[in-house]
Design an enzyme around this catalytic site. Structure first.
Site, short mmCIF file in Angstrom:
data_model
loop_
_atom_site.label_atom_id
_atom_site.label_comp_id
_atom_site.label_asym_id
_atom_site.label_seq_id
_atom_site.Cartn_x
_atom_site.Cartn_y
_atom_site.Cartn_z
CG LEU A 1 112.40 -27.83 88.49
CD1 LEU A 1 113.87 -27.94 88.54
CD2 LEU A 1 112.17 -28.08 86.97
CG HIS A 2 107.21 -31.46 88.65
ND1 HIS A 2 105.94 -30.69 89.03
CD2 HIS A 2 107.75 -31.34 87.48
CE1 HIS A 2 105.88 -29.91 87.90
NE2 HIS A 2 106.95 -30.11 86.91
CG HIS A 3 112.60 -32.56 91.84
ND1 HIS A 3 113.65 -32.13 91.11
CD2 HIS A 3 111.94 -33.45 90.73
CE1 HIS A 3 113.92 -32.34 90.03
NE2 HIS A 3 112.75 -33.19 89.71
CD GLN A 4 106.44 -31.43 94.98
OE1 GLN A 4 106.26 -32.44 94.43
NE2 GLN A 4 106.00 -30.15 94.42
CG HIS B 1 115.14 -29.79 93.67
ND1 HIS B 1 115.50 -30.95 93.40
CD2 HIS B 1 116.07 -29.34 94.80
CE1 HIS B 1 116.55 -31.38 93.88
NE2 HIS B 1 116.96 -30.74 94.91
#
Length: 669
Positions: free
Chosen positions: A600-603, A399
């Site tokens: 947004l650190h949602h890998q 994201h």
């Protein structure tokens, strides 16, 4: 009196790390009275690499909030100490009577993050199994519990300092032209450094995952696991059937709300958006954020699931410990243990039942490939013996956002301004009541889901999440948030420095379903060298068009009377590298989003879950690694496709669901 208040503040902060009143230190004893200890050996290869990792950590920006917290003579704290983050750090020592890690456990879990903390807590319940939990990072400190400090930790030892490989046309305005991908490196993982936003994903998301052959993962099947963890205390939702009341994870309203939060919701109503509980099936609308916090303080998964149980005899938690290899018998293809580095020594510890990787969407695939599980040709090119040829790392979704819009207002005290809020008075208010500006998650307050005109989906399925904030990149004079996302100095100084003396805010957004797909692979077989990460951001034109549609919608939202009564005005200073475009044109906004392209650190999906017919699948629907016995991946890396969620809550749910599957496998239910 003032000194007493400050003393109580620091003592209470250390105590609220736990949200449980009981410690079951003697409740579970499943390890023999005369244990056999693992025998360490001296490191022979890659021994100095862990030291090199520490040098990668940037210098954190100056935080006035931390200065205010340190400004108490009663505790004689030294703001110039080399490691201020060690102040009142939680401790995870081995239970009384144990001198070191044992030679063998029933389960070894790698990673004490959002999923791993839950998994360790559940598997160590009762007297049925011994659990070793390994974590590369350190425990939380006093400061990590303070919500407003969330962006500060992006430049500290509490994160993996990952950098995406250089990509033309994105992150132009970031330091070195590279996208920064910080991930939590702590007992508690990313739940220690994130913005605490609690979102689960839509029914359509999970039903779609189940329809693709992932049995057991429909919305109705995962919902009980969300509710099992949750201890919700949300205004107006006391009797909601969609929230849990008895779990360990506190989910509450953010105590601090600015007038801009109401303006966001009112503006949404004017544009046709309802107020909703976005964590119910009736999700499509606007709301205040539901956050993983308790009485204004962060509720990480370590706080919720580990701290109350750290004295269990059968739960051994080793922090500052780096797993470097899963031990797998190449003939039977059975995982039988883990190799790890700790205090300059190397250990090999056995797992009688299973090895469980919960190291996150970067480190779990990294560790699999180092252990011989991954794309055959890639592993062979690095001289790694191949145990199982799987598509590890070949799928990666993320994201992304554009946190660079700024709106100024002509009304005072509407926004959070760091130099004003970092006061002793606010510290005292936070200490006494758990509210005030220090309980704000760095200004982020509200959430809304929209469907832009670029969407090709049928029905009320959003393609953008809006996040309303009462702060902007200029609110801390560039010292924390801009530094935390690696915004380049030339861009900040030209665009945002001129409005440092003016109250300003931002509404950012999240691209929910990017069509651009990335991947990752090993850089070398050195376990301390970060893998190569390729986001492939904005390589699909639809992603660019959707982001620009989101920007235009935000401008439309702020142009309503709800915001205009405060004189809200878009800051129109052009990015210096985009001056050839007319401000507000499609070309300008495309240039802008390619300049500030922020994760947004949602890998997800790097260890993709799927049926055996899916050539890209790494794990089956019970999270077992294909072709390898007694090895599972339990974290957000298994999520196979994009979902409408920040990934902390889904990772916790995955940990809950996996614990049940594992206990069922071994007759522990």
């Amino acid at each position: 009196m003032g000194k007493l208040v400050f003393t109580l503040f620091f003592i209470l902060q250390s105590l609220v790390i736990s949200y449980s009143d009981t410690f079951d230190d003697e409740a579970t004893v499943s390890i023999e009275d005369f244990p056999e200890y693992a025998v360490p050996r001296h490191c022979a290869e890659f021994c100095a690499e862990s030291v090199r990792e520490k040098r990668l950590v940037g210098t954190p920006g100056k935080s006035r909030v931390i200065d205010a917290m340190l400004n108490t003579p009663t505790l004689h704290l030294n703001p110039e100490a080399p490691d201020i983050l060690s102040i009142l750090r939680d401790k995870y020592e081995l239970p009384k009577g144990f001198q070191g890690p044992l030679a063998e456990y029933d389960f070894i879990i790698v990673g004490a993050g959002s999923a791993g903390s839950v998994l360790a807590s559940r598997l160590s319940e009762g007297k049925q199994a011994s659990v070793l939990l390994l974590e590369a990072g350190k425990p939380e400190s006093l400061f990590t519990n303070v919500p407003v400090l969330a962006p500060f930790f992006q430049q500290t030892e509490y994160v993996w300092q990952y950098l995406m490989e250089p990509q033309d046309g994105v992150c132009i305005g970031m330091e070195g032209g590279r996208c920064f991908w910080p991930r939590g490196k702590a007992v508690g993982g990313s739940s220690v450094i994130n913005y605490m936003i609690y979102t689960r994903g839509l029914p359509a998301d999970w039903d779609g995952i189940a329809a693709n052959g992932n049995y057991g993962w429909s919305y109705q099947e995962v919902l009980p696991y969300y509710m099992k963890s949750e201890r919700a205390y949300l205004k107006g939702l006391k009797d909601s059937p969609w929230h849990g009341r008895d779990g360990e994870l506190a989910v509450e309203d953010i105590p601090f709300r600015s007038k801009l939060s109401k303006a966001f919701l009112d503006a949404g109503k004017l544009l046709g958006h309802r107020r909703v509980d976005y964590n119910s099936p009736d999700y499509f609308g606007f709301s205040y954020i539901q956050a993983t916090m308790a009485r204004g303080r962060r509720c990480s998964t370590a706080n919720a699931f580990l701290h109350p149980h750290k004295k269990r005899k059968n739960l051994h938690i080793l922090h500052s410990t780096r797993a470097t290899k899963v031990l797998i018998d190449p003939v039977t293809k059975r995982a039988y243990g883990v190799e790890f580095h700790r205090n300059g020594q190397v250990y090999q510890v056995g797992a009688k039942k299973e090895v469980l990787l919960s190291a996150g969407p970067i480190e779990s695939p990294h560790l699999l490939m180092l252990s011989g599980i991954g794309p055959k040709q890639h592993l062979e090119s690095l001289g790694i013996p191949v145990i199982q040829d799987l598509s590890v790392g070949k799928t990666l979704y993320d994201h992304i956002s554009f946190p660079a819009l700024a709106f100024t207002v002509n009304t005072s005290r509407l926004t959070i301004v760091e130099k004003r809020e970092a006061s002793i008075q606010n510290v005292i208010q936070y200490d006494h009541y758990g509210d005030g500006p220090m309980s704000s998650i760095a200004g982020v307050e509200t959430i809304g889901y929209i469907k832009t005109n670029e969407s090709e989906e049928l029905g009320d399925l959003p393609d953008i999440e809006l996040l309303g904030a009462c702060a902007s990149l200029a609110s801390d004079e560039g010292s924390i948030v801009a530094k935390g996302i690696h915004l380049a100095g030339w861009l900040y100084n030209d665009v945002y420095k001129p409005i440092e003396g003016v109250e300003s805010f931002n509404i950012l957004f999240m691209l929910l379903h990017p069509k651009s797909k990335g991947y990752l692979k090993l850089k070398s077989k050195n376990p301390f060298e970060h893998p190569k990460m390729y986001g492939n951001y904005l390589t699909h034109p639809k992603d660019v068009a959707t982001m620009i549609a989101a920007i235009r919608y935000i401008i439309k939202l702020v142009d309503t009377p709800s915001f205009q009564k405060y004189g809200a005005t878009l800051h129109t200073k052009k990015f210096p590298n985009c001056r050839q475009y007319e401000f507000g044109s499609y070309g300008y906004w495309e240039c802008a989003v390619r300049t500030v392209t922020s994760t947004l650190h949602h890998q997800i999906a790097t260890c993709k879950m799927g049926p055996h017919t899916d050539p890209g699948a790494v794990v089956d629907p019970e999270l077992r690694v294909y072709g390898v016995n007694n090895l599972r991946v339990v974290d957000s890396s298994v999520i196979p496709r994009t979902i409408v969620a920040h990934t902390n809550a889904p990772a916790i749910m995955i940990g809950e669901k996996a614990a049940d599957m594992i206990r069922r496998t071994w007759g522990m239910i």
